[in-house]
Design a protein around this motif. Sequence first.
Motif, mmCIF file in Angstrom:
data_model
loop_
_atom_site.group_PDB
_atom_site.id
_atom_site.type_symbol
_atom_site.label_atom_id
_atom_site.label_comp_id
_atom_site.label_asym_id
_atom_site.label_seq_id
_atom_site.Cartn_x
_atom_site.Cartn_y
_atom_site.Cartn_z
ATOM 1 N N ASP A 71 45.448 43.318 46.630
ATOM 2 C CA ASP A 71 46.085 42.262 45.841
ATOM 3 C C ASP A 71 45.139 41.076 45.608
ATOM 4 O O ASP A 71 45.295 40.327 44.639
ATOM 5 C CB ASP A 71 47.358 41.766 46.535
ATOM 6 C CG ASP A 71 48.393 42.868 46.717
ATOM 7 O OD1 ASP A 71 48.389 43.814 45.903
ATOM 8 O OD2 ASP A 71 49.180 42.795 47.670
ATOM 9 N N LEU A 72 44.169 40.908 46.504
ATOM 10 C CA LEU A 72 43.257 39.774 46.393
ATOM 11 C C LEU A 72 42.315 39.892 45.196
ATOM 12 O O LEU A 72 41.747 38.891 44.754
ATOM 13 C CB LEU A 72 42.439 39.633 47.681
ATOM 14 C CG LEU A 72 43.249 39.300 48.934
ATOM 15 C CD1 LEU A 72 42.374 39.376 50.169
ATOM 16 C CD2 LEU A 72 43.884 37.924 48.823
ATOM 17 N N LEU A 73 42.154 41.100 44.671
ATOM 18 C CA LEU A 73 41.301 41.270 43.491
ATOM 19 C C LEU A 73 41.830 40.495 42.291
ATOM 20 O O LEU A 73 41.070 40.151 41.379
ATOM 21 C CB LEU A 73 41.190 42.755 43.134
ATOM 22 C CG LEU A 73 40.380 43.612 44.117
ATOM 23 C CD1 LEU A 73 40.590 45.089 43.830
ATOM 24 C CD2 LEU A 73 38.904 43.258 44.059
ATOM 25 N N ASP A 74 43.123 40.182 42.309
ATOM 26 C CA ASP A 74 43.728 39.423 41.209
ATOM 27 C C ASP A 74 44.319 38.103 41.700
ATOM 28 O O ASP A 74 45.184 37.521 41.031
ATOM 29 C CB ASP A 74 44.826 40.266 40.540
ATOM 30 C CG ASP A 74 44.262 41.530 39.909
ATOM 31 O OD1 ASP A 74 43.333 41.411 39.094
ATOM 32 O OD2 ASP A 74 44.727 42.625 40.260
ATOM 33 N N ASP A 75 43.851 37.610 42.841
ATOM 34 C CA ASP A 75 44.383 36.364 43.382
ATOM 35 C C ASP A 75 44.045 35.195 42.453
ATOM 36 O O ASP A 75 42.876 34.980 42.111
ATOM 37 C CB ASP A 75 43.782 36.099 44.771
ATOM 38 C CG ASP A 75 44.339 34.849 45.410
ATOM 39 O OD1 ASP A 75 45.361 34.937 46.089
ATOM 40 O OD2 ASP A 75 43.746 33.758 45.201
ATOM 41 N N PRO A 76 45.042 34.416 42.040
ATOM 42 C CA PRO A 76 44.772 33.360 41.052
ATOM 43 C C PRO A 76 43.838 32.269 41.568
ATOM 44 O O PRO A 76 43.045 31.722 40.795
ATOM 45 C CB PRO A 76 46.171 32.810 40.744
ATOM 46 C CG PRO A 76 47.030 33.236 41.893
ATOM 47 C CD PRO A 76 46.467 34.534 42.362
ATOM 48 N N HIS A 77 43.914 31.946 42.840
ATOM 49 C CA HIS A 77 43.016 30.928 43.390
ATOM 50 C C HIS A 77 41.576 31.423 43.382
ATOM 51 O O HIS A 77 40.655 30.695 42.964
ATOM 52 C CB HIS A 77 43.448 30.562 44.816
ATOM 53 C CG HIS A 77 42.535 29.584 45.491
ATOM 54 N ND1 HIS A 77 42.628 28.225 45.300
ATOM 55 C CD2 HIS A 77 41.492 29.767 46.349
ATOM 56 C CE1 HIS A 77 41.700 27.609 46.009
ATOM 57 N NE2 HIS A 77 40.992 28.523 46.655
ATOM 58 N N LEU A 78 41.360 32.652 43.837
ATOM 59 C CA LEU A 78 40.001 33.194 43.859
ATOM 60 C C LEU A 78 39.433 33.314 42.454
ATOM 61 O O LEU A 78 38.250 33.032 42.225
ATOM 62 C CB LEU A 78 39.996 34.563 44.547
ATOM 63 C CG LEU A 78 40.348 34.566 46.037
ATOM 64 C CD1 LEU A 78 40.420 36.001 46.567
ATOM 65 C CD2 LEU A 78 39.338 33.757 46.846
ATOM 66 N N LEU A 79 40.260 33.729 41.514
ATOM 67 C CA LEU A 79 39.791 33.854 40.136
ATOM 68 C C LEU A 79 39.466 32.486 39.535
ATOM 69 O O LEU A 79 38.474 32.321 38.824
ATOM 70 C CB LEU A 79 40.841 34.565 39.283
ATOM 71 C CG LEU A 79 41.089 36.042 39.630
ATOM 72 C CD1 LEU A 79 42.234 36.592 38.798
ATOM 73 C CD2 LEU A 79 39.830 36.874 39.399
ATOM 74 N N ALA A 80 40.295 31.480 39.843
ATOM 75 C CA ALA A 80 40.095 30.151 39.254
ATOM 76 C C ALA A 80 38.905 29.424 39.857
ATOM 77 O O ALA A 80 38.248 28.627 39.180
ATOM 78 C CB ALA A 80 41.362 29.306 39.433
ATOM 79 N N THR A 81 38.596 29.689 41.122
ATOM 80 C CA THR A 81 37.540 28.948 41.813
ATOM 81 C C THR A 81 36.218 29.691 41.863
ATOM 82 O O THR A 81 35.251 29.215 42.462
ATOM 83 C CB THR A 81 37.971 28.620 43.250
ATOM 84 O OG1 THR A 81 38.254 29.845 43.958
ATOM 85 C CG2 THR A 81 39.221 27.746 43.260
ATOM 86 N N GLY A 82 36.147 30.878 41.251
ATOM 87 C CA GLY A 82 34.889 31.619 41.263
ATOM 88 C C GLY A 82 34.611 32.324 42.562
ATOM 89 O O GLY A 82 33.455 32.620 42.879
ATOM 90 N N GLY A 83 35.633 32.609 43.341
ATOM 91 C CA GLY A 83 35.433 33.288 44.616
ATOM 92 C C GLY A 83 35.187 34.769 44.495
ATOM 93 O O GLY A 83 34.788 35.419 45.465
ATOM 94 N N LEU A 84 35.441 35.319 43.301
ATOM 95 C CA LEU A 84 35.194 36.731 43.039
ATOM 96 C C LEU A 84 34.219 36.846 41.876
ATOM 97 O O LEU A 84 34.311 36.097 40.909
ATOM 98 C CB LEU A 84 36.496 37.454 42.675
ATOM 99 C CG LEU A 84 37.615 37.445 43.720
ATOM 100 C CD1 LEU A 84 38.882 38.046 43.133
ATOM 101 C CD2 LEU A 84 37.188 38.201 44.968
#
Length: 411
Positions: free
Chosen positions: A319-332
């Motif tokens: 589920d973390l592959l589409d986590d909105p925080h990670l996507l918004a902050t450049g964590g992925l």
Amino acid sequence: MNTDKTLPLAGIRVIEFTHMVMGPTCGLILADLGAEVIKIEPIAGDNTRKLLGSGAGFFGTFNRNKKSLAVDVKDPRGREIVLRLVGQADVFSENFKGGTMDKLGFGYAALSRLNPGLVYVSHKGFLPGPYEHRTALDEVVQMMGGLAYMTGPEGRPLRAGTSVNDIMGGMFGAIGALAALQERHRTGRGQEVQSALFENNVFLVAQHMTQFAVTGKPASPMPSRISAWAVYDVFNVKDGEQIFLAAVSDTQWALMCDEFGFADLKADPRLASNNARVQARDWMMPLLRERFAALGAAELGARFEKIGLPYAPITRPQDLLDDPHLLATGGLAPVTLPADASGAGRTVDTRTALLPLTLGGERLGLRCAPPALGQDTYDILAGLGFSADEIEQFCHAQVVKTPQAAEAATA
């Protein structure tokens, strides 16, 4: 975005003789920080390229931003190639069984004579001592180091759900390498750095060791521990969902009671302080579980967030592959895994988790995907002064492998 030339370890060359997770994690950290990390692989490739099941993510996760040199180090010509590289290197990193590097002529004593400024990092199961002859795995040291005991219920030791000691052991190897490089600025000499799974695990459970020293009572496994906090639990709620909710101070308890209309609990003198609520958990928690059970996880999360209380959905790794925080902050970072590094026999487009830190407000990004086997062999050998004819002869003799040579052999 940072580039190779602006990253902190730009100009540092690392020779990586590693496999699995621990050693590659060390190289990953140094590579993300800007070092040129050259991964030495056998002609057949690092075995983790082919792992299935729980190992299918190893190579693709821990080998980005690296170069691959495929070489037969048992051939004298292959050893000479590696020794030429070591002569120009700053760090040599390995995580093979004790004695393996010495047999190949790549032990610390031999390489430090060749390059006195070399920082030599060994990742082992145990630091030197009575246990050093044992074969260690992450699971082995979790069992013998108290972590599995603390993770599982009473009588059911359970390993943690990821390679915690391998990853942290590699991290401490990288920390040791950075410290040794800093000391080299003063002395001009390198040194040997050792990191170990067992000692890493002991560091992880050290708080429970100190807990025993302070209280005189053994720490209970996490599922049966006496919590320091009155509300600090996973709740089963509406539609079979689960959510973690916490109220870890008297202020948070009052906020929670006000938000959900628990005036009776807020006014109960038996629940007036956190410690009192801890002692009352036997009868208090069933009441809270009953009251929260009628609400959905999304509603509970939104209301806890509104009043500033800790909460967490129960999330699966995918589920973390589409986590909105990670996507918004450049964590992925988007990455394409080559066919021989995916375990799937084909290229795989996915996202990969970056190091959990920023430098100057920027994440340390993906500069290149995990390499195909021997992807950089030709360029590395050319940089060492070998001619095109010599490199072709090496390929023909299977001293080295390049993707082009591999394709020609299977054509």
